[in-house]
Motif scaffolding. Structure first.
Motif, PDB file in Angstrom:
ATOM      1  N   GLY A 182       4.506  28.656  -2.377  1.00 16.86           N
ATOM      2  CA  GLY A 182       4.278  29.794  -3.256  1.00 16.86           C
ATOM      3  C   GLY A 182       4.585  31.134  -2.610  1.00 16.86           C
ATOM      4  N   THR A 183       5.360  31.110  -1.523  1.00 19.41           N
ATOM      5  CA  THR A 183       5.711  32.348  -0.828  1.00 19.41           C
ATOM      6  C   THR A 183       6.777  33.107  -1.611  1.00 19.41           C
ATOM      7  N   PRO A 184       6.570  34.390  -1.912  1.00 15.47           N
ATOM      8  CA  PRO A 184       7.598  35.155  -2.636  1.00 15.47           C
ATOM      9  C   PRO A 184       8.883  35.243  -1.823  1.00 15.47           C
ATOM     10  N   ARG A 185      10.019  35.113  -2.495  1.00 16.02           N
ATOM     11  CA  ARG A 185      11.316  35.173  -1.838  1.00 16.02           C
ATOM     12  C   ARG A 185      12.304  35.857  -2.777  1.00 16.02           C
ATOM     13  N   ASP A 186      13.025  36.816  -2.263  1.00 15.52           N
ATOM     14  CA  ASP A 186      14.019  37.531  -3.058  1.00 15.52           C
ATOM     15  C   ASP A 186      15.232  36.633  -3.245  1.00 15.52           C
ATOM     16  N   LEU A 187      15.449  36.189  -4.480  1.00 17.48           N
ATOM     17  CA  LEU A 187      16.549  35.282  -4.762  1.00 17.48           C
ATOM     18  C   LEU A 187      17.882  36.005  -4.834  1.00 17.48           C
ATOM     19  N   CYS A 188      17.877  37.316  -4.716  1.00 11.19           N
ATOM     20  CA  CYS A 188      19.117  38.091  -4.730  1.00 11.19           C
ATOM     21  C   CYS A 188      19.459  38.612  -3.339  1.00 11.19           C
ATOM     22  N   TYR A 189      18.876  38.014  -2.318  1.00 13.96           N
ATOM     23  CA  TYR A 189      19.162  38.419  -0.950  1.00 13.96           C
ATOM     24  C   TYR A 189      19.196  37.174  -0.066  1.00 13.96           C
ATOM     25  N   VAL A 190      20.299  37.001   0.669  1.00 10.70           N
ATOM     26  CA  VAL A 190      20.440  35.863   1.578  1.00 10.70           C
ATOM     27  C   VAL A 190      20.032  36.338   2.968  1.00 10.70           C
ATOM     28  N   GLU A 191      18.798  36.091   3.301  1.00  6.65           N
ATOM     29  CA  GLU A 191      18.244  36.609   4.550  1.00  6.65           C
ATOM     30  C   GLU A 191      18.995  36.076   5.761  1.00  6.65           C
ATOM     31  N   GLU A 192      19.398  34.805   5.701  1.00  2.00           N
ATOM     32  CA  GLU A 192      20.054  34.178   6.850  1.00  2.00           C
ATOM     33  C   GLU A 192      21.421  34.790   7.152  1.00  2.00           C
TER      34      GLU A 192
END
Length: 366
Positions: A65-75
């Motif tokens: 349930g951790t929020p994650r920005d689906l419009c940003y590829v952190e890696e």
């Protein structure tokens, strides 16, 4: 006649899972995935480490349930919601001048970018040249790698396309490992003007070597390179329509609804969607399926927090009691979460994409 409402992907999956596999429903869902037809790849391609890492990171975030920005590829440090690994469709080139001046191999590199649609914004295009695994031979010669933009298409009976502007020149101490080249500006031109996409010209030369046996080592090195060389283009795009709006973020952050005290009241029910049951396991790499869930149950007049009702649903129930022509509140999803999918298209390209609103987390009357 009332206007038709857009069908949500969760409803389409629910219909498919119940066995109502009408062709138009499959077609609609494939369009939602960005595909024109069911892919039939020739063979499963190995998934690169970076795409595995991104997929596993999204899976871990969803499970906790951790929020994650689906419009940003952190890696990768870029904005985007879709990753593609495009396979090289070019071929090795052979000419009578191939072995002159220490040339080891020449190759035409070509990547089909037609799958990138007009509304998608390119944010990364990285050429990966895999020269092969580590070698145990410490005396293998060093290499010089030259990469050219092709000036014009290869003509009939022309053994080698005409190289144009030198794009990159790099020394390689050992013929092994993976090299990366930034092709973002070039790929943007290719997507805007597809007729200019005639590919790249790759030439690998062996640097001068004076020790004994250099000729044999050069021949063996070049033969191994022709066997092991793999080229691919990692592309990241951002589709503004798929990025979550502020309203969607607020909906996903809605409060947790308590469990309904009675089986007949509006609540979430489990529904597992199996891609094997749909016959899509031949082109979907991961996941094998997912818990989509669905909402079902009564929305009685005496609405309470037990069915996670909104103020609007309460007023609608009051109006229905006064005027039966006003429809009753219905059980609908009030909180949804995304999933990530790894799959192959008809060109054997590997795609990683995040899809919004695929899993029902909470239900309520609305």
């Amino acid at each position: 006649m009332p206007p038709s409402q857009p069908v949500s992907p969760i409803c389409l999956l629910f219909t498919l899972a119940l066995g109502q596999t009408l062709q138009f429903q499959k077609h609609d869902f494939l369009q939602f995935l960005g595909l024109d037809k069911v892919p039939s790849p020739h063979a499963f391609q190995p998934v690169p480490y970076i795409m595995k890492k991104i997929f596993q990171g999204q899976e871990a975030a969803s499970s906790t349930g951790t929020p994650r920005d689906l419009c940003y590829v952190e890696e990768l440090g870029v904005r985007g919601d879709k990753l593609r690994l495009l396979q090289d469709q070019g071929a090795f080139l052979f000419s009578k001048h191939l072995w002159q001046d220490g040339s080891c191999l020449q190759k035409h590199l070509y990547f089909n970018l037609s799958a990138i649609r007009g509304k998608e914004q390119l944010t990364l295009a990285r050429l990966d040249l895999d020269l092969g695994p580590n070698s145990y031979y410490s005396l293998e010669p060093g290499l010089e790698l030259a990469l050219f933009l092709i000036q014009e298409p290869q003509m009939w009976r022309q053994p080698v396309p005409k190289p144009g502007k030198l794009f990159a020149l790099q020394s390689v101490p050992r013929p092994q490992g993976t090299l990366h080249f930034n092709l973002l500006d070039v790929a943007k031109v290719w997507t805007q003007s597809p007729q200019e996409n005639v590919g790249l010209f790759l030439e690998i030369l062996v640097r001068g070597d004076s020790h004994a046996g250099a000729g044999f080592q050069r021949e063996a090195t070049c033969a191994r390179l022709r066997q092991s060389l793999r080229a691919s283009l990692l592309v990241v795009t951002l589709d503004p329509e798929h990025c979550p709006s502020a309203s969607r973020k607020r909906r996903r952050a809605a409060r947790h609804a308590p469990t309904a005290p009675h089986k007949t009241l509006c609540q979430r029910h489990q529904l597992f969607v199996s891609f094997r049951d749909l016959g899509w396991h031949r082109w979907i790499i991961a996941p094998k399926g997912f818990m989509a869930n669905y909402c079902h149950g009564d929305c009685p007049f005496s609405l309470s927090t037990s069915v996670n009702s909104s103020n609007h649903a309460f007023m609608q129930a009051l109006m229905h009691a006064a005027d039966p022509q006003v429809p009753q509140a219905v059980c609908v999803p009030t909180k949804l979460s995304p999933i990530s999918m790894l799959y192959q298209d008809n060109n054997d390209n590997i795609i990683l994409q995040h899809y919004e609103d695929m899993v029902v987390d909470e239900c309520g009357c609305g």
